[in-house]
Scaffold this active site. Structure first.
Site, PDB file in Angstrom:
ATOM      1  N   GLY A 118       0.829  -1.189   0.000  1.00 50.32           N
ATOM      2  CA  GLY A 118       0.000   0.000   0.000  1.00 50.32           C
ATOM      3  C   GLY A 118       0.867   1.243   0.000  1.00 50.32           C
ATOM      4  O   GLY A 118       2.038   1.208   0.407  1.00 50.32           O
ATOM      5  N   CYS A 119       0.305   2.356  -0.440  1.00 47.48           N
ATOM      6  CA  CYS A 119       1.106   3.582  -0.547  1.00 47.48           C
ATOM      7  C   CYS A 119       1.593   4.054   0.824  1.00 47.48           C
ATOM      8  O   CYS A 119       2.794   4.256   1.030  1.00 47.48           O
ATOM      9  CB  CYS A 119       0.323   4.665  -1.276  1.00 47.48           C
ATOM     10  SG  CYS A 119      -1.334   4.982  -0.635  1.00 47.48           S
ATOM     11  N   TYR A 120       0.677   4.233   1.775  1.00 48.96           N
ATOM     12  CA  TYR A 120       1.104   4.642   3.113  1.00 48.96           C
ATOM     13  C   TYR A 120       2.061   3.622   3.718  1.00 48.96           C
ATOM     14  O   TYR A 120       3.067   3.973   4.348  1.00 48.96           O
ATOM     15  CB  TYR A 120      -0.102   4.789   4.042  1.00 48.96           C
ATOM     16  CG  TYR A 120      -0.981   5.974   3.788  1.00 48.96           C
ATOM     17  CD1 TYR A 120      -0.515   7.276   3.945  1.00 48.96           C
ATOM     18  CD2 TYR A 120      -2.314   5.791   3.414  1.00 48.96           C
ATOM     19  CE1 TYR A 120      -1.344   8.366   3.727  1.00 48.96           C
ATOM     20  CE2 TYR A 120      -3.152   6.882   3.195  1.00 48.96           C
ATOM     21  CZ  TYR A 120      -2.656   8.158   3.347  1.00 48.96           C
ATOM     22  OH  TYR A 120      -3.477   9.244   3.138  1.00 48.96           O
ATOM     23  N   SER A 122       4.149   1.728   2.272  1.00 48.33           N
ATOM     24  CA  SER A 122       5.485   1.818   1.677  1.00 48.33           C
ATOM     25  C   SER A 122       6.338   2.834   2.424  1.00 48.33           C
ATOM     26  O   SER A 122       7.477   2.547   2.820  1.00 48.33           O
ATOM     27  CB  SER A 122       5.381   2.211   0.196  1.00 48.33           C
ATOM     28  OG  SER A 122       4.755   1.206  -0.553  1.00 48.33           O
TER      29      SER A 122
END
Length: 316
Positions: A118-120, A122
């Site tokens: 997921g972006c967060y 990462s």
């Protein structure tokens, strides 16, 4: 796979991440993109045929649909790259953040099942995984994570909401969400760094398109191995030494950290600020780059034995 064209199918190519991945693959001369007829996109038999005809299938689907897609695999040689949250903490799947340590990169190279972070998560794991794995902080350290993201991370409906001409004026300012502490990325944010205490997570969505900053404050007197500001910067610089997509900046590099400076880039920046008592570690990157489609392309390259930065945009 040498000079042979790799057949890639994107299952769910109409969402934000799927469209970005399709655009990236269309620009490559080593990829044959298998395209499903528009009226057959949800036909399970046609999806099964396309998946099993591919060398690599990239899933850009909701969780349950991703699990369904995996159940359709009959060709054991098909590599699956899943961008959903469905498989990120499954032990049989490679977690698609190769820079965390060599075991992550090796598993991506050798696995037929790769889950994109997921972006967060990462930005979070880039900071917390090294700290815990190297014994700098304890697995039960009470971590607080403060993060802001551009609105493209909200998906097609969220983007439409922000770009609607007569939108609610509340959207002009940052909005905090995930208020119940049940954000979908928390599972991997706890599992990947092997935390024994779930972090407190405060994400915000903001009125700009691309970019993300994830911040972790650390109290020096609560560290297992107490470090000064300079020592902690050296720690991260050594951990990510030689990585092409992660840059660790010198202390004092910024006096302000803009969240949109890495828009449309595929790399990530780490900064260590604060002082010797209160340390602030931040990651800055594009939520749709290193936080989504860029990460998928990096993992695809590794899985195919290519330079992992092929087709990616890396800044200075």
């Amino acid at each position: 796979m040498g000079d042979i064209m790799t057949k890639v199918f994107i299952d769910g190519s109409q969402g934000t991440t799927g469209l970005k991945i399709r655009s990236r693959l269309n620009a490559r001369d080593d990829i044959e993109l298998l395209k499903i007829d528009e009226d057959m996109r949800k036909d399970i038999d046609e999806r099964e045929r396309m998946i099993n005809s591919s060398d690599v299938t990239i899933l850009c689907l909701p969780d349950e649909a991703s699990r369904e897609a995996v159940s359709l695999i009959r060709n054991k040689n098909v590599k699956i790259i899943d961008t959903s949250t469905a498989h990120r903490t499954e032990p049989d799947w490679a977690y698609g953040f190769p820079e965390l340590d060599t075991s992550f990169r090796d598993k991506i190279k050798n696995s037929n099942r790769i889950a994109i972070p997921g972006c967060y998560a990462s930005g979070f794991s880039a900071i917390v995984y090294p700290l815990v794995s190297r014994g700098i902080i304890a697995p039960d350290y009470p971590i607080t994570c403060y993060a802001i993201s551009g609105y493209t991370g909200a998906g097609k409906n969220g983007i439409a909401q922000y770009e609607f001409v007569d939108r609610n004026r509340e959207l002009d300012a940052p909005r905090q969400y995930g208020l119940t502490q049940e954000h979908k990325h928390l599972k991997e944010m706890t599992a990947i760094p092997k935390l024994s205490r779930a972090p407190f997570f405060a994400p915000h969505i903001c009125d700009y398109r691309y970019g993300m900053v994830v911040s972790i404050p650390i109290f020096a007197d609560m560290m297992e191995k107490k470090m000064t500001l300079e020592e902690l910067q050296h720690f991260f610089a050594n951990h990510y030494e030689g990585e092409k997509l992660i840059k660790v900046r010198d202390v004092g590099y910024s006096n302000m950290i803009g969240a949109n400076n890495f828009a449309k880039r595929d790399d990530m920046e780490i900064e260590v600020n604060g002082n010797d008592e209160r340390l602030l570690i931040t990651t800055r990157f594009d939520n749709l780059g290193k936080g989504a489609s860029g990460a998928a392309m990096q993992c695809l390259n590794l899985a195919l034995g290519l330079d992992e930065t092929k087709g990616l945009k890396v800044g200075k």
